[in-house]
Scaffold this motif. Structure first.
Motif, PDB file in Angstrom:
ATOM      1  N   LYS A  65      13.283  -3.859  23.910  1.00  0.00           N
ATOM      2  CA  LYS A  65      12.165  -4.283  24.753  1.00  0.00           C
ATOM      3  C   LYS A  65      11.531  -3.085  25.470  1.00  0.00           C
ATOM      4  CE  LYS A  65      12.917  -7.810  27.526  1.00  0.00           C
ATOM      5  NZ  LYS A  65      12.147  -9.057  27.409  1.00  0.00           N
ATOM      6  N   ASP A  66      12.378  -2.246  26.057  1.00  0.00           N
ATOM      7  CA  ASP A  66      11.884  -1.145  26.875  1.00  0.00           C
ATOM      8  C   ASP A  66      11.237  -0.048  26.042  1.00  0.00           C
ATOM      9  OD1 ASP A  66      12.895  -2.501  29.048  1.00  0.00           O
ATOM     10  OD2 ASP A  66      14.731  -1.292  29.182  1.00  0.00           O
ATOM     11  N   GLU A  67      11.838   0.304  24.902  1.00  0.00           N
ATOM     12  CA  GLU A  67      11.362   1.444  24.122  1.00  0.00           C
ATOM     13  C   GLU A  67      10.202   1.093  23.198  1.00  0.00           C
ATOM     14  OE1 GLU A  67      14.272   3.973  22.313  1.00  0.00           O
ATOM     15  OE2 GLU A  67      15.732   3.669  23.939  1.00  0.00           O
ATOM     16  N   ASP A 125      22.446  -5.258  26.162  1.00  0.00           N
ATOM     17  CA  ASP A 125      21.972  -3.921  26.536  1.00  0.00           C
ATOM     18  C   ASP A 125      21.105  -3.326  25.429  1.00  0.00           C
ATOM     19  OD1 ASP A 125      23.228  -4.003  28.979  1.00  0.00           O
ATOM     20  OD2 ASP A 125      24.944  -2.767  28.361  1.00  0.00           O
ATOM     21  N   MET A 126      21.520  -3.505  24.186  1.00  0.00           N
ATOM     22  CA  MET A 126      20.745  -2.947  23.070  1.00  0.00           C
ATOM     23  C   MET A 126      19.428  -3.689  22.880  1.00  0.00           C
ATOM     24  SD  MET A 126      23.607  -1.917  20.227  1.00  0.00           S
ATOM     25  CE  MET A 126      25.297  -1.834  20.779  1.00  0.00           C
ATOM     26  N   LEU A 164      17.626   0.180  16.745  1.00  0.00           N
ATOM     27  CA  LEU A 164      16.425   0.896  17.151  1.00  0.00           C
ATOM     28  C   LEU A 164      15.600   1.339  15.943  1.00  0.00           C
ATOM     29  CD1 LEU A 164      17.771   2.998  20.159  1.00  0.00           C
ATOM     30  CD2 LEU A 164      16.575   0.812  20.201  1.00  0.00           C
ATOM     31  N   LYS A 180      23.654   0.915  17.823  1.00  0.00           N
ATOM     32  CA  LYS A 180      22.405   1.204  18.530  1.00  0.00           C
ATOM     33  C   LYS A 180      21.382   1.808  17.579  1.00  0.00           C
ATOM     34  CE  LYS A 180      22.253   4.941  20.909  1.00  0.00           C
ATOM     35  NZ  LYS A 180      22.513   5.991  21.922  1.00  0.00           N
ATOM     36  N   GLN A 188      17.777  -5.069  25.268  1.00  0.00           N
ATOM     37  CA  GLN A 188      16.937  -4.596  26.371  1.00  0.00           C
ATOM     38  C   GLN A 188      16.300  -3.258  26.016  1.00  0.00           C
ATOM     39  OE1 GLN A 188      16.419  -6.341  29.529  1.00  0.00           O
ATOM     40  NE2 GLN A 188      14.720  -4.885  29.372  1.00  0.00           N
ATOM     41  N   ARG A 189      17.022  -2.393  25.328  1.00  0.00           N
ATOM     42  CA  ARG A 189      16.455  -1.113  24.901  1.00  0.00           C
ATOM     43  C   ARG A 189      15.310  -1.312  23.927  1.00  0.00           C
ATOM     44  NH1 ARG A 189      20.066   4.048  23.723  1.00  0.00           N
ATOM     45  NH2 ARG A 189      17.908   4.747  23.447  1.00  0.00           N
TER      46      ARG A 189
END
Length: 271
Positions: free
Chosen positions: A81-83, A75-76, A31, A27, A78-79
């Motif tokens: 995209k979201d963050e 899931d990662m 990120l 992760k 998606q993070r």
């Protein structure tokens, strides 16, 4: 070709960048890379689509690291995209994965080794997403017309074609820059994969080799022909990367390359 409300892929407009680590290792890695790539591309007004793989199903060795798997990997992404409010792209490896992956990604990628597989191409097309097809190392540029026809049989014509070199004997790839113009004649946006093009598949026995020194040079050459995008794998510490350690570009050196690439693109397209 419209990818989103603010991103268009066109051989005649400013290039977009598809970039990120070859495979999701953690992760933190994903990120960190996404954050820094967004900062760099924002400074230079370049559209970024973040790329990383949840699974590398074509590794040389059965013992090679493949990734976190479908669910953790998505899931990662998606993070990301979201963050960071980024578009994301990843590859899939069997037709049954297409629908699930399409729930997260903005663009679906067909790997080079699977780019003739009819079931893969039609499954991708049926998602309705833009499709990024890596041209197989064994397919001619003209032969990509059949690939397009398979996807378009689903009613989806949102297709980008990606050049990533051709096999030159064993364990070596070369790039025929004529392929870029030939594929543009198929009336699709063309992307150049500059890091996989310097790969030496299986050259290390249980892993692939390559030489990242030449990746920036090939990107400059491709942009000189006028392409829709550049695909580049980027890693915070390439020598420690769990996949394609010989070809990924260092994150801390990437901005200097991007500045040069943008300057060439602007001259060619008269921006």
């Amino acid at each position: 070709m419209k990818i989103s409300n603010n991103i268009t892929a066109s051989n005649d407009e400013k290039f977009l960048l598809i970039a990120g680590p070859c495979v999701i290792e953690s992760k933190e890695q994903v990120l960190e890379t996404a954050e820094k790539l967004k900062e760099i591309t924002n400074r230079h007004n370049i559209h970024l689509i973040f790329k990383s793989s949840f699974d590398k199903a074509n590794r040389s060795s059965i013992n090679s690291y493949r990734g976190p798997g479908l669910e953790q990997g998505l899931d990662m992404l998606q993070r990301v995209k979201d963050e960071y409010d980024l578009q994301v792209i990843t590859d899939f490896h069997v037709p049954e994965q297409a629908e699930r992956v399409a729930e997260v990604v903005d663009i679906l990628q067909v790997p080079a080794f699977l780019s003739r597989q009819t079931d893969m191409l039609t499954a991708a097309g049926e998602t309705g997403l833009p499709i990024h097809v890596k041209k197989g190392q064994f397919i001619s540029a003209e032969g990509m017309d059949n690939v397009i026809n398979k996807i378009e049989s689903t009613g989806n014509d949102r297709i980008m074609l990606c050049e990533r070199g051709a096999m030159f004997g064993y364990n070596n790839l070369v790039v025929d820059m004529r392929n870029l113009d030939i594929m543009k004649e198929l009336n699709k946006p063309v992307v150049f994969d500059t890091t996989h093009s310097v790969q030496r598949p299986g050259a290390r026995g249980e892993s692939s080799g390559g030489d990242r020194r030449f990746a920036p040079t090939l990107a400059r050459a491709a942009l000189g022909t006028g392409v829709a995008g550049i695909f580049a794998e980027v890693h915070p510490d390439p020598p420690s990367a769990k996949c394609d350690s010989a070809t990924q570009l260092p994150l801390d050196e990437f901005e200097s390359h991007l500045k040069n690439w943008k300057a060439i693109d602007e001259v060619v397209k008269n921006d």
